[in-house]
Design an enzyme around this catalytic site. Sequence first.
Site, PDB file in Angstrom:
ATOM      1  N   ASP A  81       3.503  -4.337   7.992  1.00  0.00           N
ATOM      2  CA  ASP A  81       2.268  -3.570   7.872  1.00  0.00           C
ATOM      3  C   ASP A  81       1.107  -4.553   8.048  1.00  0.00           C
ATOM      4  OD1 ASP A  81      -0.066  -2.474   6.911  1.00  0.00           O
ATOM      5  OD2 ASP A  81       0.797  -1.645   5.078  1.00  0.00           O
ATOM      6  N   LYS A  91     -10.004  -0.614  10.659  1.00  0.00           N
ATOM      7  CA  LYS A  91     -10.139  -1.814   9.817  1.00  0.00           C
ATOM      8  C   LYS A  91     -10.469  -3.045  10.666  1.00  0.00           C
ATOM      9  CE  LYS A  91      -7.016  -0.076   6.285  1.00  0.00           C
ATOM     10  NZ  LYS A  91      -7.824   0.376   5.145  1.00  0.00           N
ATOM     11  N   CYS A  96      -4.743   2.358  -3.680  1.00  0.00           N
ATOM     12  CA  CYS A  96      -3.501   2.895  -3.105  1.00  0.00           C
ATOM     13  C   CYS A  96      -2.366   1.897  -3.253  1.00  0.00           C
ATOM     14  CB  CYS A  96      -3.672   3.279  -1.635  1.00  0.00           C
ATOM     15  SG  CYS A  96      -4.832   4.599  -1.386  1.00  0.00           S
ATOM     16  N   GLN A 151      -4.131  -5.069   7.058  1.00  0.00           N
ATOM     17  CA  GLN A 151      -5.140  -6.005   6.537  1.00  0.00           C
ATOM     18  C   GLN A 151      -5.053  -7.381   7.184  1.00  0.00           C
ATOM     19  OE1 GLN A 151      -7.581  -5.120   4.656  1.00  0.00           O
ATOM     20  NE2 GLN A 151      -6.869  -3.151   3.886  1.00  0.00           N
ATOM     21  N   HIS A 190       0.880  -1.174   0.000  1.00  0.00           N
ATOM     22  CA  HIS A 190       0.000   0.000   0.000  1.00  0.00           C
ATOM     23  C   HIS A 190       0.920   1.227   0.000  1.00  0.00           C
ATOM     24  CE1 HIS A 190      -2.786   2.953   1.795  1.00  0.00           C
ATOM     25  NE2 HIS A 190      -3.775   2.154   1.465  1.00  0.00           N
TER      26      HIS A 190
HETATM   27  N1  PLP Z   1      -1.542  -0.749   4.620  1.00  0.00           N
HETATM   28  C1  PLP Z   1      -2.495  -1.466   4.019  1.00  0.00           C
HETATM   29  C2  PLP Z   1      -2.168  -2.839   3.525  1.00  0.00           C
HETATM   30  C3  PLP Z   1      -3.766  -0.936   3.864  1.00  0.00           C
HETATM   31  O1  PLP Z   1      -4.717  -1.649   3.261  1.00  0.00           O
HETATM   32  C4  PLP Z   1      -4.028   0.367   4.344  1.00  0.00           C
HETATM   33  C5  PLP Z   1      -5.345   0.991   4.140  1.00  0.00           C
HETATM   34  O2  PLP Z   1      -6.104   0.600   3.286  1.00  0.00           O
HETATM   35  C6  PLP Z   1      -3.005   1.055   4.978  1.00  0.00           C
HETATM   36  C7  PLP Z   1      -1.770   0.484   5.095  1.00  0.00           C
HETATM   37  C8  PLP Z   1      -3.211   2.433   5.518  1.00  0.00           C
HETATM   38  O3  PLP Z   1      -4.100   2.403   6.590  1.00  0.00           O
HETATM   39  P1  PLP Z   1      -4.638   3.765   7.204  1.00  0.00           P
HETATM   40  O4  PLP Z   1      -5.167   4.567   6.062  1.00  0.00           O
HETATM   41  O5  PLP Z   1      -5.693   3.308   8.163  1.00  0.00           O
HETATM   42  O6  PLP Z   1      -3.483   4.420   7.880  1.00  0.00           O
END
Ligand code: PLP
Length: 413
Positions: free
Chosen positions: A207, A233, A371, A210, A130
């Site tokens: 990260d 999430k 993203c 998900q 992401h």
């Molecule tokens: N990493 C992953 C794999 C994501 O799917 C997302 C959000 O969709 C993020 C990071 C970023 O999360 P946030 O926007 O809640 O900071």
Amino acid sequence: MTAPAAAPPLDVDRVRQDFPILSERVRGKPLVYLDNAATSQKPRAVIDAVSRFYATENANVHRGVHYLSERATVAYDEVRARVARFLNAPSPETIVFTRGTTEAINLVAQSWARGTLRPGDEILVTGMEHHSNLVPWQLVAAQTGAVVRAVPITDAGELDLRAFDGLLTDRTRLLAAVHVSNALGTINPVRWMVSRAHERGIVTLIDGAQSVPHLPVDVQAIGCDFFAFSGHKVFGPTGVGALYGRAELLEGMPPWQGGGDMIESVTLEHSTWARPPARFEAGTPMIAEVIGLGAALDYVETIGHAPIGTWEEELLAYATERFRGLDGVRLVGTAREKASVLSFLVEGVHPHDVGAVLDDDGIAIRAGHHCAQPVMRRLGIPATARASFAFYNTRDEVDALVRGVERVRRVFA
Ligand code: PLP
């Protein structure tokens, strides 16, 4: 030895009643919410915890001497311990509250990486990150002269693990990898990746945005140095998340933001810092959101990771099979290990149009690059339509999605 008793199956109709929004109608149709990878819905327990906090306990934390402030402080700090238990982190002091995954990763980039990396050092990410786990490293690379490299992905959307091994070099200082891809659903073998990186003394960040909503996470078993996730999430409020950091690393890291609550002492000329985690939580934190996050984690544990996992696997398998039977529909992301994300393309129809037709039927999916533009570029597509499931989704909703996609085909025939 007797086998452990199987967890009782999830009573989906029952759990759906915990989520008020799932009874809403959208465009005159029952809501079919399949955009859980973007954000999940909130159970009554979370909504009530936030509103109860504002109605009966609201005060600032760590500052007041009065009853409410002390109560709010205790409640806030209890959630830190709650998050630590949820991730099996060794202590509450290894948990820093942030606004979410994005902020947690930026914290590590600016506090740990900025002062550590030297020109020519390498940051290894994957080709399925992401933007939140890519752009912060590009920023810190520009600040330090470090270089960002990426593990390539296969056509099925899996990491090329042979290439991964080759990319771990004497110059690699950090491995920053996604646990579960939001665009493809791929579950990466993070435990193995972390151990390979640690053999070379490379610091690791996972990260978990998900993974936390779908899988039990044990940061000590994964062995990573940092782990980030977002509350919204995992059925909690927006605007809150957490960073787990190994105590020795956090201890050696400078603050990345200055302000109240993160200091030990301040003169006009000079300040000294509080110990972690306070050092990284400048200013009034998101108190109500933290309380809501605690309620969300309690809720998930009451439902149970095992029944959640079993049901989501079943839903994904059912949806995958139904989609494979659809003419003119291609699945994007067919890794062997997947969480409940179904990215797809409908021949000759832009994903945004797919999303718009489904929206007419009250079905919420996401369309776009999610993203994760490098993933789209690697697969040679501009975007996908993406349905992402949570444990409160049903087979009937998958059927509604399939009918909707058949309608898309007719509309654009
Ligand atoms: N990493 C992953 C794999 C994501 O799917 C997302 C959000 O969709 C993020 C990071 C970023 O999360 P946030 O926007 O809640 O900071």
